[in-house]
Motif scaffolding. Structure first.
Motif, PDB file in Angstrom:
ATOM      1  N   ASP A   1       0.824  -1.205   0.000  1.00  0.00           N
ATOM      2  CA  ASP A   1       0.000   0.000   0.000  1.00  0.00           C
ATOM      3  C   ASP A   1       0.860   1.258   0.000  1.00  0.00           C
ATOM      4  O   ASP A   1       1.980   1.266   0.518  1.00  0.00           O
ATOM      5  CB  ASP A   1      -0.933   0.021   1.212  1.00  0.00           C
ATOM      6  CG  ASP A   1      -2.078  -0.963   1.074  1.00  0.00           C
ATOM      7  OD1 ASP A   1      -2.400  -1.350  -0.072  1.00  0.00           O
ATOM      8  OD2 ASP A   1      -2.659  -1.343   2.101  1.00  0.00           O
TER       9      ASP A   1
ATOM     10  N   TYR B   1       0.407   5.670   0.477  1.00  0.00           N
ATOM     11  CA  TYR B   1      -0.476   6.693   1.009  1.00  0.00           C
ATOM     12  C   TYR B   1       0.078   8.084   0.708  1.00  0.00           C
ATOM     13  O   TYR B   1       1.286   8.257   0.548  1.00  0.00           O
ATOM     14  CB  TYR B   1      -0.623   6.557   2.535  1.00  0.00           C
ATOM     15  CG  TYR B   1      -0.980   5.177   2.974  1.00  0.00           C
ATOM     16  CD1 TYR B   1      -2.305   4.742   3.003  1.00  0.00           C
ATOM     17  CD2 TYR B   1       0.007   4.273   3.361  1.00  0.00           C
ATOM     18  CE1 TYR B   1      -2.628   3.454   3.402  1.00  0.00           C
ATOM     19  CE2 TYR B   1      -0.306   2.988   3.764  1.00  0.00           C
ATOM     20  CZ  TYR B   1      -1.619   2.578   3.780  1.00  0.00           C
ATOM     21  OH  TYR B   1      -1.940   1.310   4.171  1.00  0.00           O
TER      22      TYR B   1
ATOM     23  N   VAL C   1      -5.012  11.465   5.398  1.00  0.00           N
ATOM     24  CA  VAL C   1      -4.230  10.363   4.837  1.00  0.00           C
ATOM     25  C   VAL C   1      -5.122   9.650   3.834  1.00  0.00           C
ATOM     26  O   VAL C   1      -6.213   9.198   4.178  1.00  0.00           O
ATOM     27  CB  VAL C   1      -3.769   9.375   5.929  1.00  0.00           C
ATOM     28  CG1 VAL C   1      -2.944   8.257   5.324  1.00  0.00           C
ATOM     29  CG2 VAL C   1      -3.000  10.099   7.034  1.00  0.00           C
TER      30      VAL C   1
ATOM     31  N   LYS D   1      -5.210   6.630   0.840  1.00  0.00           N
ATOM     32  CA  LYS D   1      -4.555   5.506   0.163  1.00  0.00           C
ATOM     33  C   LYS D   1      -4.579   5.796  -1.331  1.00  0.00           C
ATOM     34  O   LYS D   1      -5.631   6.163  -1.872  1.00  0.00           O
ATOM     35  CB  LYS D   1      -5.302   4.202   0.475  1.00  0.00           C
ATOM     36  CG  LYS D   1      -4.671   2.983  -0.125  1.00  0.00           C
ATOM     37  CD  LYS D   1      -5.450   1.746   0.293  1.00  0.00           C
ATOM     38  CE  LYS D   1      -4.964   0.524  -0.440  1.00  0.00           C
ATOM     39  NZ  LYS D   1      -5.752  -0.657  -0.076  1.00  0.00           N
TER      40      LYS D   1
ATOM     41  N   SER E   1     -10.381   9.688   2.389  1.00  0.00           N
ATOM     42  CA  SER E   1      -9.278   9.495   3.330  1.00  0.00           C
ATOM     43  C   SER E   1      -9.544   8.273   4.204  1.00  0.00           C
ATOM     44  O   SER E   1     -10.688   7.944   4.513  1.00  0.00           O
ATOM     45  CB  SER E   1      -9.103  10.738   4.192  1.00  0.00           C
ATOM     46  OG  SER E   1     -10.273  11.009   4.920  1.00  0.00           O
TER      47      SER E   1
END
Length: 140
Positions: free
Chosen positions: A48, A50, A64, A66, A72
């Motif tokens: 992942d 971010y 935040v 992804k 978010s």
């Protein structure tokens, strides 16, 4: 020339927004094993990514997201603290970042504890898998 200066001012003022790209290094957690009929430790792919950026809403200082998602996963009520720490929360998610060393830790605490088949229909085999992820972020 007048328009060129306006453009230069716009570009330079927007490029100073604080942004970080974060890449997962290691991800570990727990999952329910159908074979052994119990919860076991599990390793997951740590792929992942971010983006930490200033929030576009006044309710939060940072968010935040992804990469690949629109919404978010966590929002940060306050900005960076005196020592460079940022603490963000989402639904079942906790995301912490230290900008001086570039390290982050993310946890997902959904699953396992909320197994109540007679109340919510969630069984061990359908429960989410709790995990902890660590990685590094770089400014961009």
């Amino acid at each position: 020339m007048k328009y060129g200066l306006r453009f230069l001012f716009f570009v330079s003022s927007t490029s100073f927004a604080e942004k970080y790209i974060c890449l997962a290094d290691i991800l570990t957690g727990f999952k329910y094993s159908e074979n052994s009929e119990k919860w076991v430790q599990a390793g997951f792919l740590a792929n992942d990514k971010y983006i930490i950026s200033e929030s576009d809403t006044e309710s939060y200082a940072f968010k935040v997201v992804k990469i690949g998602d629109e919404n978010s996963i966590a929002n940060c009520v306050e900005g960076f603290g005196e020592y460079g720490f940022l603490h963000c929360k989402g639904v079942g998610q906790d995301f912490r970042f230290q900008k001086k060393n570039g390290r982050y830790i993310k946890s997902s605490i959904m699953g396992y504890f909320n197994v109540l088949p007679s109340l919510n229909g969630i069984s061990d085999s359908t429960s989410d898998t709790p995990y902890v992820e660590i990685g590094k972020c770089s400014p961009f």
